[in-house]
Design an enzyme around this catalytic site. Structure first.
Site, PDB file in Angstrom:
ATOM      1  N   LYS A 166      38.388  10.516  89.387  1.00 39.44           N
ATOM      2  CA  LYS A 166      37.070  11.155  88.685  1.00 39.44           C
ATOM      3  C   LYS A 166      37.459  11.157  87.079  1.00 39.44           C
ATOM      4  O   LYS A 166      36.555  11.344  86.601  1.00 39.44           O
ATOM      5  CB  LYS A 166      37.880  12.985  89.281  1.00 39.44           C
ATOM      6  CG  LYS A 166      37.827  12.963  91.155  1.00 39.44           C
ATOM      7  CD  LYS A 166      37.934  14.739  91.227  1.00 39.44           C
ATOM      8  CE  LYS A 166      39.393  14.342  91.047  1.00 39.44           C
ATOM      9  NZ  LYS A 166      40.316  13.641  91.534  1.00 39.44           N
ATOM     10  N   THR A 167      38.423  11.116  86.530  1.00 43.21           N
ATOM     11  CA  THR A 167      38.251  10.971  85.101  1.00 43.21           C
ATOM     12  C   THR A 167      38.041   9.961  85.093  1.00 43.21           C
ATOM     13  O   THR A 167      36.877  10.376  83.541  1.00 43.21           O
ATOM     14  CB  THR A 167      39.345  11.315  85.195  1.00 43.21           C
ATOM     15  OG1 THR A 167      40.677  12.384  85.108  1.00 43.21           O
ATOM     16  CG2 THR A 167      39.961  11.134  82.798  1.00 43.21           C
ATOM     17  N   ASP A 199      38.520  19.076  83.776  1.00 44.68           N
ATOM     18  CA  ASP A 199      39.768  18.640  84.389  1.00 44.68           C
ATOM     19  C   ASP A 199      40.326  19.752  85.516  1.00 44.68           C
ATOM     20  O   ASP A 199      40.617  20.615  85.107  1.00 44.68           O
ATOM     21  CB  ASP A 199      41.009  17.526  85.093  1.00 44.68           C
ATOM     22  CG  ASP A 199      41.867  16.811  85.779  1.00 44.68           C
ATOM     23  OD1 ASP A 199      40.992  16.991  86.678  1.00 44.68           O
ATOM     24  OD2 ASP A 199      42.692  15.455  85.463  1.00 44.68           O
ATOM     25  N   THR A 246      40.017  18.578  92.751  1.00 49.09           N
ATOM     26  CA  THR A 246      40.978  18.684  93.969  1.00 49.09           C
ATOM     27  C   THR A 246      40.782  19.560  95.647  1.00 49.09           C
ATOM     28  O   THR A 246      40.948  18.998  96.291  1.00 49.09           O
ATOM     29  CB  THR A 246      42.396  18.479  94.042  1.00 49.09           C
ATOM     30  OG1 THR A 246      43.191  19.599  93.526  1.00 49.09           O
ATOM     31  CG2 THR A 246      42.835  16.826  93.171  1.00 49.09           C
ATOM     32  N   ARG A 306      44.986   4.742  91.987  1.00 48.43           N
ATOM     33  CA  ARG A 306      46.395   5.091  90.832  1.00 48.43           C
ATOM     34  C   ARG A 306      47.039   4.477  91.411  1.00 48.43           C
ATOM     35  O   ARG A 306      48.068   4.059  90.767  1.00 48.43           O
ATOM     36  CB  ARG A 306      46.246   6.607  90.696  1.00 48.43           C
ATOM     37  CG  ARG A 306      47.279   6.958  89.420  1.00 48.43           C
ATOM     38  CD  ARG A 306      47.806   8.652  89.577  1.00 48.43           C
ATOM     39  NE  ARG A 306      46.241   9.274  89.111  1.00 48.43           N
ATOM     40  CZ  ARG A 306      45.500  10.037  88.680  1.00 48.43           C
ATOM     41  NH1 ARG A 306      46.495  11.143  89.482  1.00 48.43           N
ATOM     42  NH2 ARG A 306      45.382  10.198  87.814  1.00 48.43           N
TER      43      ARG A 306
HETATM   44  P1  ADP Z   1      41.111  11.475  88.979  1.00 45.71           P
HETATM   45  O1  ADP Z   1      40.847  12.191  87.687  1.00 45.71           O
HETATM   46  O2  ADP Z   1      40.758  11.260  90.290  1.00 45.71           O
HETATM   47  O3  ADP Z   1      42.752  11.547  89.658  1.00 45.71           O
HETATM   48  P2  ADP Z   1      42.016   8.447  87.863  1.00 45.71           P
HETATM   49  O4  ADP Z   1      40.421   8.223  87.517  1.00 45.71           O
HETATM   50  O5  ADP Z   1      42.993   8.941  86.929  1.00 45.71           O
HETATM   51  O6  ADP Z   1      41.589   9.693  89.147  1.00 45.71           O
HETATM   52  O7  ADP Z   1      41.766   6.967  88.145  1.00 45.71           O
HETATM   53  C1  ADP Z   1      43.225   7.014  88.452  1.00 45.71           C
HETATM   54  C2  ADP Z   1      43.526   5.270  88.280  1.00 45.71           C
HETATM   55  O8  ADP Z   1      42.789   4.433  89.268  1.00 45.71           O
HETATM   56  C3  ADP Z   1      42.079   5.216  86.522  1.00 45.71           C
HETATM   57  O9  ADP Z   1      43.559   4.790  85.899  1.00 45.71           O
HETATM   58  C4  ADP Z   1      42.193   3.446  86.811  1.00 45.71           C
HETATM   59  O10 ADP Z   1      43.298   2.319  86.761  1.00 45.71           O
HETATM   60  C5  ADP Z   1      41.599   3.789  88.260  1.00 45.71           C
HETATM   61  N1  ADP Z   1      40.609   3.739  89.362  1.00 45.71           N
HETATM   62  C6  ADP Z   1      40.313   4.853  89.466  1.00 45.71           C
HETATM   63  N2  ADP Z   1      38.639   4.298  89.911  1.00 45.71           N
HETATM   64  C7  ADP Z   1      38.259   3.061  89.513  1.00 45.71           C
HETATM   65  C8  ADP Z   1      37.605   2.623  90.404  1.00 45.71           C
HETATM   66  N3  ADP Z   1      36.580   3.111  91.057  1.00 45.71           N
HETATM   67  N4  ADP Z   1      37.553   1.155  90.167  1.00 45.71           N
HETATM   68  C9  ADP Z   1      38.623   0.349  89.548  1.00 45.71           C
HETATM   69  N5  ADP Z   1      39.615   1.303  89.028  1.00 45.71           N
HETATM   70  C10 ADP Z   1      39.714   2.549  88.881  1.00 45.71           C
END
Ligand code: ADP
Length: 351
Positions: free
Chosen positions: A68-69, A113, A162, A221
């Site tokens: 998401k981030t 977030d 989430t 992640r």
């Molecule tokens: P969330 O915000 O949903 O908790 P993040 O955006 O922080 O998740 O993603 C976690 C990690 O996973 C990121 O640092 C990135 O390295 C990896 N990641 C997430 N989505 C992808 C994607 N579509 N392709 C490649 N790497 C990804």
């Protein structure tokens, strides 16, 4: 003591943050998986660019670690916009949001977030900002209180949560795009790992990345974090190269089983089986038994266990499934039912 977990944002150390920053895709074509979402996002961004308008507000929702981030940053990069980041719990008063909004330029992205954790006054303050790009800000109090109508530049709010279900209806309805992020397939995670291994200059034997991907709970992640653990292990115990044996040893050390379940997943399932006779048990009771936060169980543990059919959510609470018992070698004591004709656990149909 609560069992540590690798997926929650708080558990990332500064080093891991840096690690993640470098592995985070910057543009849409570097992102792997979520094909539907990427296509819809690409069309919305192209249309907004053609009209020379800022993008509509977006809500990304789904379990932690799915991107998401990352997608919020990708949107800002693709739109050539600046991004300002905050989170629901950090925005306590209207003044906190005002500080962010007053510095925003046309087209900028404001990323919030954990948007489901905004307080009601902050949420209500944000409504006119999202809808009409203006806010009513009260200065002073009591007799001297004045409300100033403050016009804002047209910006894009990107919210991540989430728990979309906890968002109030008025807030949810102000997002033009609502996108759910799904767990990634093992193939998609292998592609992500192979990109990460390249960026980290890691040499890997054939099949090793597939093995890590299979243990990554469908979550990028987790995949990147396991890769980092295996890299450490390979560096200290081997030559730095990821061999099959090194990966097996490192995963064993991390107590990750072949399905990617870790100690916390297993503790939840064991508690359900051994203490609650398979369930149903309330989430609060399970959390109290394990000394964990209810939110951690709901956000981090449950989604994957539900997805792989190890857990069932019923109105009366959580139940373990036969599959989970078979996987962990758990035996359930059959419940003593009050009525003799009441079916026993696992003789009931799956719900
Ligand atoms: P969330 O915000 O949903 O908790 P993040 O955006 O922080 O998740 O993603 C976690 C990690 O996973 C990121 O640092 C990135 O390295 C990896 N990641 C997430 N989505 C992808 C994607 N579509 N392709 C490649 N790497 C990804």
């Amino acid at each position: 003591m609560a069992i540590g977990r690798i997926i929650g944002g708080q558990s990332l150390g500064e080093q891991e943050e840096n690690f993640n920053v470098s592995l985070r895709p910057k543009f849409l074509d570097e992102c792997v998986g979520q094909p539907n979402l990427r296509e819809k996002l690409a069309i919305a961004m192209a249309a907004a660019r053609q009209r020379k308008e800022p993008l509509e507000h977006i809500l990304f929702y789904g379990p932690p670690g799915l991107g998401k981030t990352t997608l919020a940053n990708v949107v800002a990069n693709e739109m050539g916009a600046r991004i300002r980041c905050s989170s629901g719990p950090a925005l306590v008063k209207a003044g906190d949001v005002m500080g962010l909004l007053s510095n925003i330029n046309t087209g900028d992205v404001l990323f919030i977030d954990e948007i489901h954790r905004l307080s009601t006054p902050v949420e209500e303050f944000i409504y006119p900002a999202m809808e009409d790009f203006k806010v009513d800000f009260t200065v002073d109090s009591g007799m001297h209180a004045k409300t100033i109508n403050f016009p804002l530049k047209r910006f894009t709010l990107i919210g991540a949560t989430t728990r979309a279900g906890l968002l109030s209806a008025p807030l949810r309805s102000r997002f033009g795009m609502l996108y759910h992020l799904d767990f990634y397939s093992a193939e998609e995670l292998t592609t992500i790992l192979s990109r990460s291994a390249d960026l980290l200059d890691l040499q890997c034997e054939e099949g090793t990345l597939e093995r890590i991907a299979a243990c990554s709970r469908g979550t990028p992640r987790v995949a990147n974090r396991l890769l980092k653990r295996v890299r450490d292990y390979a560096q200290v115990k081997g030559t730095g190269m990821l061999s099959g044996q090194i990966v097996e040893n490192a995963l064993k050390m991390e107590q990750i089983d072949p399905l990617g379940l870790d100690e916390l997943d297993r503790a939840v399932l064991r508690a359900l089986a051994n203490i609650y006779e398979g369930g149903p048990a309330g989430i609060e009771a399970i959390a109290a038994t394990l000394g964990e936060e209810r939110d951690t169980l709901e956000d981090v543990v449950e989604p994957y266990l539900l997805q792989i059919g190890f857990l069932r959510r019923t109105k009366r609470g959580r139940e373990i499934t036969k599959q989970a018992c078979d996987h962990l070698g758990l035996k359930l004591h059959k419940k003593k039912s009050k009525k003799s004709d009441q079916p026993e656990l696992f003789e009931q149909g799956e719900q």
